[in-house]
Design a protein around this motif. Structure first.
Motif, PDB file in Angstrom:
ATOM      1  N   TYR A 126       0.789  -1.173  -0.065  1.00 61.17           N
ATOM      2  CA  TYR A 126      -0.172   0.146   0.008  1.00 61.17           C
ATOM      3  C   TYR A 126       0.832   1.215   0.035  1.00 61.17           C
ATOM      4  CZ  TYR A 126      -3.619   3.373   1.005  1.00 61.17           C
ATOM      5  OH  TYR A 126      -4.553   4.331   1.080  1.00 61.17           O
ATOM      6  N   VAL A 127       0.444   2.252  -0.847  1.00 59.46           N
ATOM      7  CA  VAL A 127       1.369   3.486  -0.916  1.00 59.46           C
ATOM      8  C   VAL A 127       0.003   4.397  -0.647  1.00 59.46           C
ATOM      9  CG1 VAL A 127       2.437   5.246  -2.480  1.00 59.46           C
ATOM     10  CG2 VAL A 127       2.837   2.894  -2.886  1.00 59.46           C
ATOM     11  N   ASP A 128       0.517   5.538   0.314  1.00 62.85           N
ATOM     12  CA  ASP A 128      -0.381   6.459   0.758  1.00 62.85           C
ATOM     13  C   ASP A 128      -0.954   7.210  -0.474  1.00 62.85           C
ATOM     14  OD1 ASP A 128      -0.138   8.596   3.574  1.00 62.85           O
ATOM     15  OD2 ASP A 128      -0.869   9.568   1.549  1.00 62.85           O
ATOM     16  N   SER A 129      -2.360   7.486  -0.451  1.00 58.40           N
ATOM     17  CA  SER A 129      -3.155   8.072  -1.487  1.00 58.40           C
ATOM     18  C   SER A 129      -2.518   9.484  -1.973  1.00 58.40           C
ATOM     19  CB  SER A 129      -4.381   8.164  -1.222  1.00 58.40           C
ATOM     20  OG  SER A 129      -4.628   8.930   0.218  1.00 58.40           O
ATOM     21  N   ALA A 130      -1.993  10.225  -1.013  1.00 61.14           N
ATOM     22  CA  ALA A 130      -1.133  11.433  -1.236  1.00 61.14           C
ATOM     23  C   ALA A 130      -0.027  11.157  -2.191  1.00 61.14           C
ATOM     24  CB  ALA A 130      -0.745  12.188  -0.205  1.00 61.14           C
ATOM     25  N   LEU A 131       0.454  10.042  -1.763  1.00 63.65           N
ATOM     26  CA  LEU A 131       1.953   9.990  -2.920  1.00 63.65           C
ATOM     27  C   LEU A 131       1.651   9.250  -4.011  1.00 63.65           C
ATOM     28  CD1 LEU A 131       4.269   8.921  -0.046  1.00 63.65           C
ATOM     29  CD2 LEU A 131       4.477  10.824  -1.451  1.00 63.65           C
ATOM     30  N   GLY A 132       0.354   8.898  -4.335  1.00 64.15           N
ATOM     31  CA  GLY A 132       0.172   8.205  -5.862  1.00 64.15           C
ATOM     32  C   GLY A 132       0.631   8.944  -7.133  1.00 64.15           C
ATOM     33  N   GLY A 133       0.239  10.320  -6.952  1.00 63.38           N
ATOM     34  CA  GLY A 133       0.715  11.171  -8.032  1.00 63.38           C
ATOM     35  C   GLY A 133       2.310  11.164  -8.432  1.00 63.38           C
ATOM     36  N   LEU A 134       2.854  11.429  -7.085  1.00 69.78           N
ATOM     37  CA  LEU A 134       4.427  11.418  -7.040  1.00 69.78           C
ATOM     38  C   LEU A 134       5.023   9.997  -7.461  1.00 69.78           C
ATOM     39  CD1 LEU A 134       5.874  13.106  -3.806  1.00 69.78           C
ATOM     40  CD2 LEU A 134       6.223  13.749  -6.375  1.00 69.78           C
ATOM     41  N   THR A 135       4.505   8.999  -7.207  1.00 71.08           N
ATOM     42  CA  THR A 135       4.662   7.748  -7.594  1.00 71.08           C
ATOM     43  C   THR A 135       4.830   7.433  -9.132  1.00 71.08           C
ATOM     44  OG1 THR A 135       3.976   7.037  -5.456  1.00 71.08           O
ATOM     45  CG2 THR A 135       4.934   5.343  -7.034  1.00 71.08           C
ATOM     46  N   VAL A 136       3.814   7.898  -9.736  1.00 70.74           N
ATOM     47  CA  VAL A 136       3.506   7.859 -11.096  1.00 70.74           C
ATOM     48  C   VAL A 136       4.381   8.581 -11.772  1.00 70.74           C
ATOM     49  CG1 VAL A 136       1.868   8.372 -13.046  1.00 70.74           C
ATOM     50  CG2 VAL A 136       1.176   7.207 -10.652  1.00 70.74           C
ATOM     51  N   SER A 137       4.588   9.984 -11.487  1.00 69.65           N
ATOM     52  CA  SER A 137       5.629  10.782 -12.257  1.00 69.65           C
ATOM     53  C   SER A 137       6.868  10.271 -11.769  1.00 69.65           C
ATOM     54  CB  SER A 137       5.211  12.593 -11.872  1.00 69.65           C
ATOM     55  OG  SER A 137       5.518  12.436 -10.096  1.00 69.65           O
ATOM     56  N   SER A 138       7.255   9.606 -10.787  1.00 71.15           N
ATOM     57  CA  SER A 138       8.530   9.097 -10.869  1.00 71.15           C
ATOM     58  C   SER A 138       8.831   8.019 -11.721  1.00 71.15           C
ATOM     59  CB  SER A 138       8.910   8.994  -9.099  1.00 71.15           C
ATOM     60  OG  SER A 138       8.671   7.583  -8.790  1.00 71.15           O
ATOM     61  N   LEU A 139       7.859   7.376 -11.868  1.00 67.71           N
ATOM     62  CA  LEU A 139       8.016   6.128 -12.698  1.00 67.71           C
ATOM     63  C   LEU A 139       7.870   6.813 -14.188  1.00 67.71           C
ATOM     64  CD1 LEU A 139       5.211   3.702 -11.518  1.00 67.71           C
ATOM     65  CD2 LEU A 139       7.514   3.337 -11.458  1.00 67.71           C
ATOM     66  N   LEU A 140       7.305   7.789 -14.640  1.00 62.63           N
ATOM     67  CA  LEU A 140       7.419   8.160 -15.885  1.00 62.63           C
ATOM     68  C   LEU A 140       8.540   9.001 -16.137  1.00 62.63           C
ATOM     69  CD1 LEU A 140       3.919   9.771 -16.275  1.00 62.63           C
ATOM     70  CD2 LEU A 140       4.672   7.760 -17.215  1.00 62.63           C
ATOM     71  N   ALA A 141       9.327   9.595 -15.290  1.00 61.71           N
ATOM     72  CA  ALA A 141      10.393  10.206 -15.315  1.00 61.71           C
ATOM     73  C   ALA A 141      11.733   9.234 -15.459  1.00 61.71           C
ATOM     74  CB  ALA A 141      11.057  10.867 -14.234  1.00 61.71           C
ATOM     75  N   GLN A 142      11.529   8.092 -15.349  1.00 64.05           N
ATOM     76  CA  GLN A 142      12.523   7.149 -15.684  1.00 64.05           C
ATOM     77  C   GLN A 142      12.597   6.979 -17.088  1.00 64.05           C
ATOM     78  OE1 GLN A 142      14.173   4.824 -13.315  1.00 64.05           O
ATOM     79  NE2 GLN A 142      13.132   5.963 -11.764  1.00 64.05           N
ATOM     80  N   PRO A 143      13.761   7.474 -17.683  1.00 62.91           N
ATOM     81  CA  PRO A 143      13.994   7.803 -18.930  1.00 62.91           C
ATOM     82  C   PRO A 143      14.065   6.285 -19.772  1.00 62.91           C
ATOM     83  CG  PRO A 143      15.856   7.900 -17.765  1.00 62.91           C
ATOM     84  CD  PRO A 143      15.084   7.828 -16.826  1.00 62.91           C
ATOM     85  N   ALA A 144      13.577   6.375 -20.963  1.00 62.29           N
ATOM     86  CA  ALA A 144      13.467   5.124 -21.552  1.00 62.29           C
ATOM     87  C   ALA A 144      15.113   4.770 -22.128  1.00 62.29           C
ATOM     88  CB  ALA A 144      12.759   5.206 -22.970  1.00 62.29           C
ATOM     89  N   PRO A 145      15.188   3.634 -22.310  1.00 59.65           N
ATOM     90  CA  PRO A 145      16.869   3.083 -22.536  1.00 59.65           C
ATOM     91  C   PRO A 145      16.978   3.780 -24.031  1.00 59.65           C
ATOM     92  CG  PRO A 145      15.562   1.077 -22.588  1.00 59.65           C
ATOM     93  CD  PRO A 145      14.596   2.326 -22.051  1.00 59.65           C
ATOM     94  N   VAL A 146      18.217   4.130 -24.295  1.00 56.74           N
ATOM     95  CA  VAL A 146      18.753   4.482 -25.519  1.00 56.74           C
ATOM     96  C   VAL A 146      19.342   3.508 -26.398  1.00 56.74           C
ATOM     97  CG1 VAL A 146      20.300   6.326 -26.567  1.00 56.74           C
ATOM     98  CG2 VAL A 146      19.320   6.925 -24.320  1.00 56.74           C
ATOM     99  N   THR A 147      18.908   3.333 -27.693  1.00 56.50           N
ATOM    100  CA  THR A 147      19.634   2.205 -28.308  1.00 56.50           C
ATOM    101  C   THR A 147      20.023   2.720 -29.639  1.00 56.50           C
ATOM    102  OG1 THR A 147      17.444   1.424 -29.062  1.00 56.50           O
ATOM    103  CG2 THR A 147      18.437   0.158 -27.126  1.00 56.50           C
TER     104      THR A 147
END
Lengths: 215, 355
Positions: A126-147
């Protein structure tokens, strides 16, 4: 079936407030309290509990993350729910990495605490409901691998230059290492960036990592 | 002496015989005296020769003694001469010794001899250099202590804000909610107080974070930089491309001083970019190699003249970054061309014991 809870926080006011709120729930029972890191580890051994509600800022020799890790490892059957002031995805990620089941902000309502306890008791996360947005944006901030795309493959020399640049060397230094002029390095660099559509050094470093040029 | 040829007269022999005889007698007497004289002359010569034989030995020793004492006198004289010549050098030697032992507050007196004066000048130059090195070293140590005590203080205050004030406020919030749900506290008042306490918690949390993120000590440089970047991107909308090498989970841990220095340098560099660079993209790279850590902050902004910034209001920021890196034994270079962005690089060596 009741969920047996161990409450760990160095503020008695906090513990008593929490106790008052949890006692209203029929399926929850507080079986123990702890006020410092050593007490937490001791109660884990001596108390039969299902969930540990753990404050991340407890006095004692261990830092919050260290205590969480120690608690999670000491009794794997006891699910750890962290209660913290850290509104931060780095702590959140580190906590789940060391084996906790829930991450709840202290300022969040009791509903978040209750949901986290019940989820953890079932072995869920369980992740705090207030942190859902931050968690998602940090996931999205993970850069895609460069090939390398087909038709945009680096030459052996470019690969070499890329490796040195990714290790943090300047154009001039790479030139000295490879016995070529700074200008030549610059043109290799421009070519590498264009072929791989890299915006900057960070991208170049990421490519070098992803493609195994550096470790 | 006259001729000894006998005088002869013919004819008047008898008349001249008597005077001739007298002359002959005179001659004989003269010859006798001559023989006596000759004899005595030879005797004198002989005596002289004998005396000469007798005085040869004492004469040799006298001469030897004379030579030896001459030599001794020459030695003593030359020793005095050398001493006299080296006397003006002695204060210089003493001054050199003072400098060698670290006493640099007394310059050597300049002697009148021009060559020695040159030596004294050179010596005093050296002493001044040693003195300035010593001052520099002292200043460095003071700065080092100032910066580390500043960081310690920040850490302490941040921790107290977070663990003490923040936690107490959290406890108060919990208490409020318990009272409210138990009906002890009027719902309206309870909600209002709750909002106020939440506001306080937020500002205390932010103050602690701004002073020194607990992340830096708890989770390391990369987490703290990541957090910093999230904040800046959220506030300024500028994407910061961040990549680290060899520091995931930061194992083994970077020494606290190095970690703090790199964090503060990156913070300052990023703030400068936000304030002045008008950049489209920012790249932040931290690379840990076995022997060093490298921080690279690069932007595609307007750039600036590196030399002129040293004389501007922003000089302190640059100096501060330089000092932090230098105190860790590292180097900071800033390359910028107006219109072509800025590259900042900090390199800090990692000693064997640490890596």
């Amino acid at each position: 079936m009741t969920i047996r809870i161990l409450v760990a926080d160095d503020h008695t006011v906090f513990r008593s407030g929490l106790r008052a709120l949890l006692q209203r729930e029929a399926d929850l029972e507080i079986v123990g309290e702890a006020g410092c890191a050593d007490e937490v580890l001791e109660r884990l051994q001596t108390t039969q509990s299902d969930v540990l509600l753990l404050d991340l800022a407890m006095p004692g020799g261990l830092s919050g993350p260290q205590l969480a890790e120690a608690a999670a490892k000491a009794q794997p059957a006891v699910r750890v729910v962290v209660l913290t002031m850290h509104e931060d995805t780095h702590y959140l990620r580190e906590m789940f990495r060391v084996g906790v089941h829930g991450y709840v902000l202290k300022k969040s309502g009791i509903e978040d605490v209750l949901r986290a306890i019940r989820a953890a008791a079932l072995g869920e996360f369980y992740v705090d409901s207030a942190l859902g947005g931050l968690t998602v944006s940090s996931l999205l901030a993970q850069p895609a691998p460069v090939t390398e795309a087909p038709g945009a493959v680096l030459t052996a020399r470019e690969r070499e230059v890329c490796r040195w640049l990714a290790l943090g060397y300047t154009n001039a230094e790479v030139g000295r290492e490879l016995f070529i002029s700074e200008r030549t390095v610059e043109s290799h660099r421009t070519s590498i960036m264009a072929k791989l559509q890299l915006p900057n050094r960070a991208g170049l470093v990421r490519f070098a990592l992803d493609s195994g040029l550096i470790k | 002496m006259c001729s000894r040829r006998p005088l002869q007269w013919r004819g008047r022999r008898d008349s001249v015989a008597a005077p001739i005889e007298r002359v002959r007698a005179a001659v004989r007497s003269l010859e006798g005296r001559r023989a006596v004289a000759e004899e005595s002359y030879h005797a004198v010569l002989k005596r002289r020769a004998e005396r000469g034989k007798n005085i040869l030995k004492p004469g040799f020793w006298r001469q030897a003694w004379l030579v030896l004492s001459g030599l001794a006198i020459a030695l003593v004289l030359s020793w005095f001469a050398a001493r006299a010549a080296s006397r003006p050098v002695l204060p210089l030697i003493a001054a050199a010794r003072r400098t060698g032992s670290g006493l640099v507050d007394q310059p050597a007196a300049v002697p009148t001899d021009p060559d020695l004066a040159q030596v004294a000048f050179a010596l005093n130059e050296m002493t001044a250099l040693v003195a300035s090195r010593a001052r520099e070293e002292g200043r460095r140590q003071l700065l080092d202590r100032t910066i580390s005590s500043l960081e310690d203080e920040r850490r302490r205050i941040a921790r107290e804000l977070h663990d003490d004030v923040g936690q107490s406020l959290s406890a108060l919030l919990m208490e409020l909610r318990a009272q409210k749900s138990a009906g002890v506290l009027a719902s309206m008042l309870g909600s209002e107080l709750e909002v106020r306490v939440l506001g306080l918690i937020d500002s205390v949390y932010r103050m602690a974070l701004d002073l020194r993120p607990a992340l830096l000590d708890d989770l390391g440089l990369i987490a703290a930089l990541g957090r910093q970047i999230e904040e800046l991107t959220a506030r300024h909308g500028l994407p910061i491309d961040f990549q680290s090498v060899g520091l995931e989970r930061e194992m083994p841990r970077l020494p606290r001083g190095i970690k703090t220095a790199l964090y503060r340098v990156a913070q300052e560099a990023l703030h400068n970019i936000m304030r002045h660079a008008h950049a489209q993209r920012v790249s932040l790279v931290v690379i840990r190699r076995p022997d060093e850590v490298v921080l690279l902050v690069e932007d595609d902004g307007v750039g600036f003249d590196v030399e002129s910034i040293r004389h501007s209001a922003d000089a302190l920021g640059v100096l501060g970054m330089e000092e932090r890196v230098t105190l860790c034994g590292g180097t900071l270079t800033i390359e910028s061309t107006p219109g072509q962005g800025t590259n900042l690089r900090a390199r800090i060596p990692l000693s064997e014991a640490i890596s």
